[in-house]
Design a protein around this motif. Structure first.
Motif, PDB file in Angstrom:
ATOM      1  N   TRP A 345      14.477   0.054  20.426  1.00  0.00           N
ATOM      2  CA  TRP A 345      13.229   0.656  19.962  1.00  0.00           C
ATOM      3  C   TRP A 345      13.098   0.670  18.446  1.00  0.00           C
ATOM      4  O   TRP A 345      12.065   1.059  17.915  1.00  0.00           O
ATOM      5  N   VAL A 489       1.584  10.545  20.183  1.00  0.00           N
ATOM      6  CA  VAL A 489       2.314  10.406  21.448  1.00  0.00           C
ATOM      7  C   VAL A 489       2.064   9.025  22.043  1.00  0.00           C
ATOM      8  O   VAL A 489       2.992   8.352  22.520  1.00  0.00           O
ATOM      9  N   GLN A 490       0.829   8.568  21.980  1.00  0.00           N
ATOM     10  CA  GLN A 490       0.487   7.246  22.524  1.00  0.00           C
ATOM     11  C   GLN A 490       1.107   6.120  21.697  1.00  0.00           C
ATOM     12  O   GLN A 490       1.615   5.134  22.244  1.00  0.00           O
ATOM     13  N   ALA A 492       3.833   6.279  19.865  1.00  0.00           N
ATOM     14  CA  ALA A 492       5.268   6.273  20.127  1.00  0.00           C
ATOM     15  C   ALA A 492       5.564   5.600  21.464  1.00  0.00           C
ATOM     16  O   ALA A 492       6.512   4.816  21.596  1.00  0.00           O
ATOM     17  N   SER A 493       4.736   5.891  22.456  1.00  0.00           N
ATOM     18  CA  SER A 493       4.920   5.295  23.777  1.00  0.00           C
ATOM     19  C   SER A 493       4.755   3.781  23.722  1.00  0.00           C
ATOM     20  O   SER A 493       5.552   3.033  24.312  1.00  0.00           O
ATOM     21  N   ARG A 494       3.755   3.324  22.985  1.00  0.00           N
ATOM     22  CA  ARG A 494       3.545   1.876  22.868  1.00  0.00           C
ATOM     23  C   ARG A 494       4.736   1.189  22.207  1.00  0.00           C
ATOM     24  O   ARG A 494       5.100   0.066  22.575  1.00  0.00           O
ATOM     25  N   GLY A 496       7.805   2.293  22.201  1.00  0.00           N
ATOM     26  CA  GLY A 496       9.071   2.610  22.857  1.00  0.00           C
ATOM     27  C   GLY A 496       9.909   3.624  22.103  1.00  0.00           C
ATOM     28  O   GLY A 496      11.088   3.821  22.422  1.00  0.00           O
ATOM     29  N   PRO A 498      11.450   7.009  21.310  1.00  0.00           N
ATOM     30  CA  PRO A 498      11.653   8.237  22.094  1.00  0.00           C
ATOM     31  C   PRO A 498      11.147   9.456  21.337  1.00  0.00           C
ATOM     32  O   PRO A 498      11.565   9.722  20.213  1.00  0.00           O
ATOM     33  N   LEU A 499      10.224  10.207  21.943  1.00  0.00           N
ATOM     34  CA  LEU A 499       9.598  11.338  21.274  1.00  0.00           C
ATOM     35  C   LEU A 499       9.495  12.508  22.243  1.00  0.00           C
ATOM     36  O   LEU A 499       8.917  12.398  23.323  1.00  0.00           O
ATOM     37  N   THR A 500      10.089  13.619  21.847  1.00  0.00           N
ATOM     38  CA  THR A 500       9.964  14.875  22.590  1.00  0.00           C
ATOM     39  C   THR A 500       8.958  15.755  21.867  1.00  0.00           C
ATOM     40  O   THR A 500       9.016  15.893  20.640  1.00  0.00           O
ATOM     41  N   ASP A 538       0.230   4.417  13.851  1.00  0.00           N
ATOM     42  CA  ASP A 538       1.103   3.264  14.088  1.00  0.00           C
ATOM     43  C   ASP A 538       1.963   2.975  12.862  1.00  0.00           C
ATOM     44  O   ASP A 538       3.123   2.560  12.988  1.00  0.00           O
ATOM     45  N   SER A 545      10.806   3.804  12.854  1.00  0.00           N
ATOM     46  CA  SER A 545      11.640   2.858  13.610  1.00  0.00           C
ATOM     47  C   SER A 545      12.138   1.689  12.769  1.00  0.00           C
ATOM     48  O   SER A 545      12.703   0.738  13.305  1.00  0.00           O
TER      49      SER A 545
END
Length: 556
Positions: A345, A489-490, A492-494, A496, A498-500, A538, A545
């Motif tokens: 990631w 959140v979106q 980070a998901s795109r 990969g 890892p986000l809490t 983004d 990352s």
């Protein structure tokens, strides 16, 4: 053809730093080979006697802080630091440090206010290192091999190939990994192979140290027991550390400037003089632990896919266990970045942050340690011979020396700044916002959410630790209601990443939390903060990352 063992990361050295690195990598799902040249169970050194708060927080996150805290001195043995004329002589001052029984309840002590769920623990490494070893041996992601010396390595594409041999059989073998980390101590082979050079002060203090057994010593002391005792007898000074709180001890005899040969200094004579015992006193030497205090930092911590951590990258006067604890801090900084790269990631460029962040801090801590050492050396070389005399003048002298010693030594034994105050001012993976981090000293610490600082710790309303609720990747702390976080959140998901998300809107965080949102890294340093999400989420994710070029700040 030599046998080849492979894993994503090859770690050279199975001391506390190497084992913590392997365990933390495993917590991120990354396997490692740990190669140790010594036989299994051969490490008997008693040099490190203090596990810092930051290291105890690491042990808590890895799941065994309570195990470490359960070993060492007896539950009711005072962890105090004292100054005495001799071990059995008069006491000049006492720095109170709670025993294990009172560690979480006694607050009227110099480190009782610290913002952490894991205060320090005074324990010798012969007690806690086996816990690390047991955990490593139990992990299916860690392969520990003893009697193996790594002599060289080469990079080939996306791999590092280590040349090694079994020191017992002479058999050759190869260790292959995507990355190599040298945690192989002051004489590090990996440091030499990456072309790094130690720079600084080669000799600050020579110390003749003796690990010995003396069951009668505790009963001869005129004052309450202590974990550490500074001993002043004129121009000769020493330091006595209680190892098991019963019969084993470590005595440091600080050699005078003209004493350059350990062997020419009468070990028995000065041991008895510093303890204040006569020729009838019986003791047994277990091990000689002589050492030279230095201030040396490698000029680089990395070449390509090879890194160095701990004593391989820095050596300094071992006051308060700074060396081991700083080495574990190195490992915790590097491990999550390695895992992020290996797990896919993060860009390999994220690894540039390791040297950019740790080298300046390591150099700074080495100077703190050297400065304190020089002050301590000056102090003990100025003690009058009459310090142990009778009469009101001698009493006044002891009171003055005791007060000065307290003011000096409380800084290293209640070193909040050193534990919590350091920050990373020039990292390629931190989104700075132009704010300045608060100043700090070895002793002083001001909690701050300025990017690069330690994420300020606090207890939640239900009594749990903030750190216990944070994820193993990045954690977004949401501190104000109705704050829109969906875009981040979106993003980070795109990517990969890892986000809490941790909703703290019903909590009462300390005043340092001035923003609605804060992103905390896996190593609990602030990566970004803002009153709202930046316009380009983004770009923020790319920075976190390692995919972005360095920039001064992101809008906040």
């Amino acid at each position: 053809m030599p046998e080849t063992l492979s894993a994503p990361v090859v770690i050279v050295g199975a001391g506390p730093v190497g084992l913590c690195l392997a365990l933390d990598l495993a917590s991120h799902g990354v396997g490692s080979i740990v190669a140790e040249r010594s036989p299994a169970g051969a490490n008997e050194t008693v040099r490190c006697n203090h596990v810092s708060s930051r290291t105890m927080e690491t042990f808590r996150r890895l799941g065994f802080a309570s195990e470490v805290r359960a070993v060492g001195l007896p539950d009711d043995y005072p962890n105090d630091v004292v100054v005495r004329t001799q071990a059995t002589g008069r006491e000049l001052t006492r720095i109170p440090i709670p025993c294990r029984r009172d560690r979480f309840t006694k607050k009227d002590v110099p480190d009782g206010w610290w913002p952490t769920a894991e205060p320090p623990h005074r324990v010798n490494q012969i007690f806690f290192e086996p816990i690390l070893l047991e955990r490593a041996l139990a992990s299916p992601l860690i392969t520990l091999i003893n009697d193996v010396e790594v002599t060289d390595f080469t990079e080939a594409g996306d791999a590092v190939i280590c040349v090694a041999r079994n020191t017992r059989t002479g058999q050759s073998l190869r260790l292959a990994g995507q990355y190599l980390v040298g945690c192989d101590g002051g004489g590090s082979t990996i440091r030499k192979k990456i072309g790094a050079v130690l720079e600084g002060d080669a000799v600050i203090q020579r110390v003749q140290s003796t690990y010995f057994r003396a069951p009668e010593l505790l009963g001869l002391m005129k004052h309450d027991p202590a974990w550490m005792s500074y001993l002043y007898i004129g121009n000769r000074a020493g330091n006595l550390v209680a190892i098991d709180g019963k019969e084993t001890w470590l005595l440091h005899n600080y050699l005078l400037p003209q004493e350059s040969d350990f062997g020419e200094v009468d070990r028995d004579y000065w041991l008895r003089a510093l303890l204040g015992v006569d020729e009838e006193f019986h003791y047994e030497i277990i091990r000689q632990e002589d050492w030279i205090g230095r201030r040396l930092v490698a000029d680089k911590f990395r070449t390509g896919r090879a890194f160095i951590c701990g004593d391989a990258s820095h050596l300094w006067v071992p006051y308060a266990g700074y060396g081991m604890n700083a080495g574990i801090a190195d490992a915790m900084n590097l491990s999550w970045q390695l895992a992020a790269t290996i797990n896919g990631w993060a860009s390999p460029a994220i690894l540039d942050a390791y040297e950019a962040e740790r080298h300046p801090i390591t150099d700074q801590v080495s100077r703190y340690a050297m400065s304190h050492a020089q002050k301590a050396i000056a102090e003990r070389q100025s003690i009058p011979a009459e310090v142990d005399s009778d009469g009101p003048e001698a009493e006044a002298m002891r009171a003055r020396i005791g007060a000065e010693a307290y003011a000096l030594h409380v800084q290293q034994f209640a070193c909040a700044g050193l534990n919590f105050g350091y920050f990373y001012p020039a990292s390629p993976i931190i989104a700075y916002d132009g704010a300045s981090a608060p100043a700090y000293t070895m002793y002083d610490y001001t909690p701050s959410t300025v990017p690069g600082c330690r994420t300020p710790h606090f207890l939640l309303a239900d009594g749990t630790s903030l750190y216990d609720r944070m994820g193993s990747g990045y954690t977004l702390l949401v501190l104000e209601q109705d704050t829109d976080i969906a875009a981040l959140v979106q993003a980070a998901s795109r990517a990969g990443l890892p986000l809490t998300v941790l909703d703290l809107t019903e909590e009462a965080p300390p005043a340092a939390y001035e923003h609605a949102l804060l992103l905390s890294r896996p190593d609990c340093h602030v990566a970004w903060r803002g009153h709202a999400l930046p316009a380009d989420v983004d770009a923020l994710v790319a920075r976190l990352s390692g995919h972005a070029q360095p920039a001064l700040a992101l809008a906040h």
